[in-house]
Design a protein around this motif. Sequence first.
Motif, PDB file in Angstrom:
ATOM      1  N   GLY A 248       0.942   1.397  90.715  1.00 53.24           N
ATOM      2  CA  GLY A 248       0.724   0.137  89.991  1.00 53.24           C
ATOM      3  C   GLY A 248       1.803  -0.842  90.381  1.00 53.24           C
ATOM      4  O   GLY A 248       2.477  -0.672  91.401  1.00 53.24           O
ATOM      5  N   ASN A 249       1.946  -1.879  89.572  1.00 51.80           N
ATOM      6  CA  ASN A 249       2.986  -2.860  89.905  1.00 51.80           C
ATOM      7  C   ASN A 249       3.745  -3.257  88.652  1.00 51.80           C
ATOM      8  O   ASN A 249       3.380  -2.894  87.537  1.00 51.80           O
ATOM      9  CB  ASN A 249       2.333  -4.087  90.545  1.00 51.80           C
ATOM     10  CG  ASN A 249       1.523  -4.863  89.517  1.00 51.80           C
ATOM     11  OD1 ASN A 249       0.816  -4.267  88.706  1.00 51.80           O
ATOM     12  ND2 ASN A 249       1.655  -6.169  89.531  1.00 51.80           N
ATOM     13  N   VAL A 250       4.838  -3.996  88.877  1.00 57.59           N
ATOM     14  CA  VAL A 250       5.703  -4.410  87.772  1.00 57.59           C
ATOM     15  C   VAL A 250       5.755  -5.925  87.765  1.00 57.59           C
ATOM     16  O   VAL A 250       5.906  -6.549  88.819  1.00 57.59           O
ATOM     17  CB  VAL A 250       7.116  -3.810  87.991  1.00 57.59           C
ATOM     18  CG1 VAL A 250       8.150  -4.474  87.119  1.00 57.59           C
ATOM     19  CG2 VAL A 250       7.103  -2.324  87.729  1.00 57.59           C
ATOM     20  N   VAL A 251       5.593  -6.524  86.575  1.00 63.26           N
ATOM     21  CA  VAL A 251       5.651  -7.982  86.450  1.00 63.26           C
ATOM     22  C   VAL A 251       7.026  -8.320  85.873  1.00 63.26           C
ATOM     23  O   VAL A 251       7.442  -7.739  84.867  1.00 63.26           O
ATOM     24  CB  VAL A 251       4.538  -8.491  85.493  1.00 63.26           C
ATOM     25  CG1 VAL A 251       4.675  -9.977  85.281  1.00 63.26           C
ATOM     26  CG2 VAL A 251       3.173  -8.121  86.054  1.00 63.26           C
ATOM     27  N   SER A 252       7.757  -9.219  86.564  1.00 62.24           N
ATOM     28  CA  SER A 252       9.091  -9.571  86.085  1.00 62.24           C
ATOM     29  C   SER A 252       9.342 -11.035  86.382  1.00 62.24           C
ATOM     30  O   SER A 252       9.154 -11.481  87.518  1.00 62.24           O
ATOM     31  CB  SER A 252      10.122  -8.713  86.831  1.00 62.24           C
ATOM     32  OG  SER A 252      11.403  -9.220  86.595  1.00 62.24           O
ATOM     33  N   THR A 253       9.722 -11.816  85.341  1.00 61.07           N
ATOM     34  CA  THR A 253       9.981 -13.233  85.587  1.00 61.07           C
ATOM     35  C   THR A 253      11.483 -13.503  85.717  1.00 61.07           C
ATOM     36  O   THR A 253      11.894 -14.243  86.584  1.00 61.07           O
ATOM     37  CB  THR A 253       9.419 -14.074  84.415  1.00 61.07           C
ATOM     38  OG1 THR A 253       9.784 -13.414  83.205  1.00 61.07           O
ATOM     39  CG2 THR A 253       7.918 -14.193  84.495  1.00 61.07           C
ATOM     40  N   ILE A 254      12.295 -12.867  84.846  1.00 63.15           N
ATOM     41  CA  ILE A 254      13.752 -13.091  84.922  1.00 63.15           C
ATOM     42  C   ILE A 254      14.323 -11.993  85.801  1.00 63.15           C
ATOM     43  O   ILE A 254      14.319 -10.817  85.430  1.00 63.15           O
ATOM     44  CB  ILE A 254      14.381 -13.068  83.523  1.00 63.15           C
ATOM     45  CG1 ILE A 254      13.729 -14.120  82.631  1.00 63.15           C
ATOM     46  CG2 ILE A 254      15.882 -13.283  83.603  1.00 63.15           C
ATOM     47  CD1 ILE A 254      14.104 -13.989  81.170  1.00 63.15           C
ATOM     48  N   LYS A 255      14.774 -12.371  86.987  1.00 59.75           N
ATOM     49  CA  LYS A 255      15.262 -11.341  87.918  1.00 59.75           C
ATOM     50  C   LYS A 255      16.207 -11.989  88.921  1.00 59.75           C
ATOM     51  O   LYS A 255      16.338 -13.198  88.961  1.00 59.75           O
ATOM     52  CB  LYS A 255      14.096 -10.705  88.662  1.00 59.75           C
ATOM     53  CG  LYS A 255      13.191 -11.694  89.346  1.00 59.75           C
ATOM     54  CD  LYS A 255      11.856 -11.072  89.691  1.00 59.75           C
ATOM     55  CE  LYS A 255      10.888 -12.151  90.139  1.00 59.75           C
ATOM     56  NZ  LYS A 255       9.541 -11.649  90.371  1.00 59.75           N
ATOM     57  N   HIS A 256      16.836 -11.159  89.722  1.00 61.93           N
ATOM     58  CA  HIS A 256      17.754 -11.655  90.743  1.00 61.93           C
ATOM     59  C   HIS A 256      16.957 -12.520  91.728  1.00 61.93           C
ATOM     60  O   HIS A 256      15.823 -12.182  92.072  1.00 61.93           O
ATOM     61  CB  HIS A 256      18.393 -10.469  91.470  1.00 61.93           C
ATOM     62  CG  HIS A 256      19.530 -10.849  92.359  1.00 61.93           C
ATOM     63  ND1 HIS A 256      19.338 -11.240  93.672  1.00 61.93           N
ATOM     64  CD2 HIS A 256      20.862 -10.931  92.125  1.00 61.93           C
ATOM     65  CE1 HIS A 256      20.520 -11.516  94.217  1.00 61.93           C
ATOM     66  NE2 HIS A 256      21.444 -11.345  93.302  1.00 61.93           N
TER      67      HIS A 256
ATOM     68  N   PHE B  22      14.408 -11.372  94.480  1.00 65.73           N
ATOM     69  CA  PHE B  22      13.103 -10.765  94.193  1.00 65.73           C
ATOM     70  C   PHE B  22      12.004 -11.809  94.043  1.00 65.73           C
ATOM     71  O   PHE B  22      10.842 -11.455  93.903  1.00 65.73           O
ATOM     72  CB  PHE B  22      13.187  -9.937  92.914  1.00 65.73           C
ATOM     73  CG  PHE B  22      14.000  -8.689  93.054  1.00 65.73           C
ATOM     74  CD1 PHE B  22      15.289  -8.640  92.577  1.00 65.73           C
ATOM     75  CD2 PHE B  22      13.481  -7.583  93.684  1.00 65.73           C
ATOM     76  CE1 PHE B  22      16.048  -7.497  92.716  1.00 65.73           C
ATOM     77  CE2 PHE B  22      14.235  -6.432  93.837  1.00 65.73           C
ATOM     78  CZ  PHE B  22      15.520  -6.401  93.342  1.00 65.73           C
TER      79      PHE B  22
ATOM     80  N   VAL C 275       6.654  -6.167  93.451  1.00 65.60           N
ATOM     81  CA  VAL C 275       7.371  -4.928  93.157  1.00 65.60           C
ATOM     82  C   VAL C 275       6.341  -3.903  92.680  1.00 65.60           C
ATOM     83  O   VAL C 275       5.651  -4.119  91.680  1.00 65.60           O
ATOM     84  CB  VAL C 275       8.452  -5.160  92.072  1.00 65.60           C
ATOM     85  CG1 VAL C 275       9.185  -3.864  91.783  1.00 65.60           C
ATOM     86  CG2 VAL C 275       9.423  -6.235  92.527  1.00 65.60           C
TER      87      VAL C 275
ATOM     88  N   ILE D 163       5.106   0.236  91.874  1.00 61.55           N
ATOM     89  CA  ILE D 163       5.598   1.535  91.399  1.00 61.55           C
ATOM     90  C   ILE D 163       5.078   2.584  92.382  1.00 61.55           C
ATOM     91  O   ILE D 163       3.876   2.685  92.619  1.00 61.55           O
ATOM     92  CB  ILE D 163       5.055   1.837  89.991  1.00 61.55           C
ATOM     93  CG1 ILE D 163       5.486   0.787  89.000  1.00 61.55           C
ATOM     94  CG2 ILE D 163       5.509   3.213  89.535  1.00 61.55           C
ATOM     95  CD1 ILE D 163       4.821   0.922  87.661  1.00 61.55           C
TER      96      ILE D 163
ATOM     97  N   LEU E 237      10.683   2.023  92.167  1.00 57.51           N
ATOM     98  CA  LEU E 237      10.112   0.695  92.388  1.00 57.51           C
ATOM     99  C   LEU E 237      10.436   0.278  93.825  1.00 57.51           C
ATOM    100  O   LEU E 237      11.527   0.586  94.322  1.00 57.51           O
ATOM    101  CB  LEU E 237      10.722  -0.325  91.430  1.00 57.51           C
ATOM    102  CG  LEU E 237      10.627   0.008  89.949  1.00 57.51           C
ATOM    103  CD1 LEU E 237      11.156  -1.145  89.121  1.00 57.51           C
ATOM    104  CD2 LEU E 237       9.201   0.307  89.564  1.00 57.51           C
ATOM    105  N   ALA E 238       9.498  -0.353  94.484  1.00 56.66           N
ATOM    106  CA  ALA E 238       9.735  -0.745  95.882  1.00 56.66           C
ATOM    107  C   ALA E 238       9.097  -2.103  96.124  1.00 56.66           C
ATOM    108  O   ALA E 238       8.050  -2.417  95.547  1.00 56.66           O
ATOM    109  CB  ALA E 238       9.130   0.289  96.831  1.00 56.66           C
ATOM    110  N   CYS E 239       9.752  -2.882  97.006  1.00 54.78           N
ATOM    111  CA  CYS E 239       9.174  -4.165  97.385  1.00 54.78           C
ATOM    112  C   CYS E 239       8.123  -3.912  98.454  1.00 54.78           C
ATOM    113  O   CYS E 239       8.262  -3.002  99.276  1.00 54.78           O
ATOM    114  CB  CYS E 239      10.263  -5.087  97.924  1.00 54.78           C
ATOM    115  SG  CYS E 239      11.366  -5.626  96.638  1.00 54.78           S
TER     116      CYS E 239
END
Lengths: 100, 88
Positions: B8-16, B19, B24, B26, B42-44
């Motif tokens: 699957g994937n990961v949703v992230s708005t506040i990040k370095h 990214f 990103v 799973i 987790l992998a790009c």
Amino acid sequence: MRLARVVGTVVASTKDKGLQGEKLLVIQPLDEQLNVASDEVVVAVDCVAAGPGDLVFYTLAREATFALKNYNAPVDAAVTGFVDQVNVEVEGKVDNLILE
Amino acid sequence: MKLGHVQGNVVSTIKHPCFHGQRVLIVQPLNLLGEKDGPAVLACDSVSAGPGDVVLLQQNGISAQEILGTKKDPLHSVIVGIVDRVCR
């Protein structure tokens, strides 16, 4: 990189000068189902102002220092982002991975 | 590198900042039987892999930076290939 839950913070007044001014978080690695993967606990430098209870992902090894301003800081784990949503669409093992 | 199974994937708005613009995913490392081999990581994504794909998971920072064309970024897991089949 792995998923983790921030459990608490660490206060250390006597520490290496490379860590001066860095916020230290206690994080617990999670698996993709957001269950606690093991009773391992990691102390990581915070780069995104995370607090206890937040779901985050973190980077390990030498690359963790690239998240900081000081690239030579004695750091091997850094929290690099919040996680808003985890979408797991496929589970279980891969059948007949190897063709005889 | 390792054989991995994209779950699957990961949703992230506040990040370095490094990214931003990266997907990103799973990835569950696999053993030879196609079963779970260690915790999910987790992998790009650099090859537009999707859920259910068997992929090549590479976990070395220096190569990750060359693949994604970035400089000194805090990420070390990258998906570098989609596996068609594994033959013995």
